[in-house]
Design an enzyme around this catalytic site. Sequence first.
Site, PDB file in Angstrom:
ATOM      1  CD  GLU A 193      31.458   6.846 -45.362  1.00  0.00           C
ATOM      2  OE1 GLU A 193      30.337   6.375 -45.601  1.00  0.00           O
ATOM      3  OE2 GLU A 193      32.011   7.689 -46.096  1.00  0.00           O
ATOM      4  CG  PHE A 224      16.776  11.438 -59.911  1.00  0.00           C
ATOM      5  CD1 PHE A 224      15.612  11.477 -60.651  1.00  0.00           C
ATOM      6  CD2 PHE A 224      17.428  10.218 -59.784  1.00  0.00           C
ATOM      7  CE1 PHE A 224      15.089  10.338 -61.244  1.00  0.00           C
ATOM      8  CE2 PHE A 224      16.916   9.076 -60.368  1.00  0.00           C
ATOM      9  CZ  PHE A 224      15.742   9.127 -61.107  1.00  0.00           C
ATOM     10  CG  ASP A 273      31.308   3.133 -47.700  1.00  0.00           C
ATOM     11  OD1 ASP A 273      32.028   2.317 -48.279  1.00  0.00           O
ATOM     12  OD2 ASP A 273      30.781   4.094 -48.271  1.00  0.00           O
TER      13      ASP A 273
END
Length: 734
Positions: A438, A133, A466
């Site tokens: 966040e 990935f 978050d």
Amino acid sequence: MTTPQIEDRTERVEVAGLAVARPLYDFVQDTLLPEIGLDAEKFWADAAALFADLTPKNKQLLARRDELQAQLDDYYRENPGQPDPAEHAEFLRSIGYLVDKPEDAAIRTANVDEEFADVAGPQLVVPITNARFAINAANARYGSLYDALYGTDAIPTDDGAEPGKGYNPVRGDRVIAWARNFLDQAVPLQGASHADIDEYTVTDAGELKIVSDGNEVALVNPEAYLGYQGEKGNPTGIVLVNNGLHIIIEIDRESEIGKTDRAGVKDVTLESAVSAIMDFEDSAAAVDGADKAGAYATWFGLNKGDIAETVTRGDKSFTRSQADDIAFTTKDGGEAKLHGRAMMLCRNVGHLMTTPAILVDGEEVPEGLLDAIITVASAIPGLREDNPHRNSRSGSVYVVKPKQHGPEEVAFTNEIFTRVEQMLGLPEFTVKVGCMDEERRTSANLDACIVEAADRLMFINTGFLDRTGDEIHTSMQAGPMVRKADMQTAPWKQAYEDNNVDAGIAHNLPGRAQIGKGMWAETEHMAAMLDKKIGQPREGANTAWVPSPTGATLHATHYHQVDVDEVQEELRKQGRRDTFERLLTVPVNTGGNDFGEDAIKEELDNNCQSILGYVVRWVEQGVGCSKVPDIHNVDLMEDRATCRISSQLLANWLEHGVVTAQQLDETLQRMAKVVDEQNAGDPNYLPMAADFDKSIGFQAARDLIFNGTKSPSGYTEPILHARRREFKAVHGLA
């Protein structure tokens, strides 16, 4: 909160007073240090000194978090519901939660690559624990617009336009029409459409020649043409640029698509993932020395440029490695190259967690300190001018630092990287930092946070997921929170998004750093993404997160439609919006516990199912980010941030009597059976419903809810790490 006690059977190497897990020691000693030319004895001694000096400060900051949360809990118990804004702000100042706002001082960050300083475009986030990935993400700098459209719901399937197994010309025609319309917007022609072009070619003088119905037509903006690939009279590619992003019209009249196309166009390639975050944090599951060593090795390989993975599909295998730069001939005959890979950032973990990868006197070291040392060291090969897969052309290392609570913690991050630079012999401020906005204390003091990182800052980015989890936990005792979906329209949310942009502009981030926005989680809903995600650049964000290379290609079209520089300049002229009071509103339900029986059941089912679907893979398969089918079997991207919201909401409802422990247990068991069915095709999956008490994944999901008020800041990491280590020990994986 109790966590499983797991016997440490890790083989360790004693060096400079550190007990280093063998896999980590071997990677550093045998691979990393020889490549970057550092003396091993000095490296380990310097690392030991850094841990000795900074671990106490790390602990003090975490203790300060706990102290503030205890004061907040007491205040909200005594003042339930929506607090009076003035009294609320005064209280937050009195305990030091709010600090004085500094002057609008400009950041001073220097040597920032254009991908962050100047170019607006998508940012891809990928788990570093999956090397394949990660390579795909690095290679996602350029993507096929035709493929992105054809393979997703961006193109409707009605009237015979379904994808099917082979090529469907009906669908193909729609893809081509969509792409031509895009070209008309991004690189328009004078008095003609790209749909009506007979030929794209290049004259002997190197100029672009476009023919429509026998007549030459010109680009509205001649400067959009940069050059070509192939031969002048028979080019294979026309290289264009708009709003700083490149477009390549690929030409091949012999290809399957090109031979049916009027102009011989076989594809339109877009500059897509301008940058990519290789994530050690929310999308990764790394709980011990072996996990961390593997993750560091992948990051090192990406920077060295020689990483490769063998991919097997059916009876065929191929090797995937990093893409080369893209060469073309400029219109004046010169040779030029486009950077062929996404500019890479590395997201370290936050300040909270410790790791058994290294022990000092039997105590785990802070994971964030270890990440800082090893990820920066591993990035050094990516700075070398002779590296054909070089990452930074400006000599900078880019590290995203998440989950920081206020300016004191940002200042600590600055200190950490100063020490790491000294340790590794790097120039001061080599390490540039992206600060995630966040956590509520960071949002409320964002200006002060920016100023603390003024010499390193290269992005601020909203992390709504978050941020929502922290919003719930911070005000846990104020009362029952609104439903999860209603958080999207809560007053604090839009104030938060606006303030992030306004603060970035006020401190002169444009031209030096990014102002970013968050993730599109509906991985299969690209039509909806095309419709909605354009709102982020329209709001002044010069980057926003995407979960896949395909998503990056489609989201890139938004940055051709919106000139973010113009949007930011207009916002600068308008001045800062008054967001302070709305930012501090608490998302308590105005009706108290009165949600209605059906709404409560729906919320329980949805959240329990998503928690279980994510957590069982995290704990039992080590998958930190995955597409998890929701209750309606729609795939959604889940990571620790989404899990934090769901678990904190249910913990809040349990705390305030909206639901009972019995209801939660019944729902968890019922939804576990649903998740088992959704994973029936996975041979590595262990069904939870076979024995709830023995299912470590099930117990982890239950812990997240029932211990949600006790887990620090409502984070999922302590519980997930403990249960993952338990699973590895039980199954002989440790």
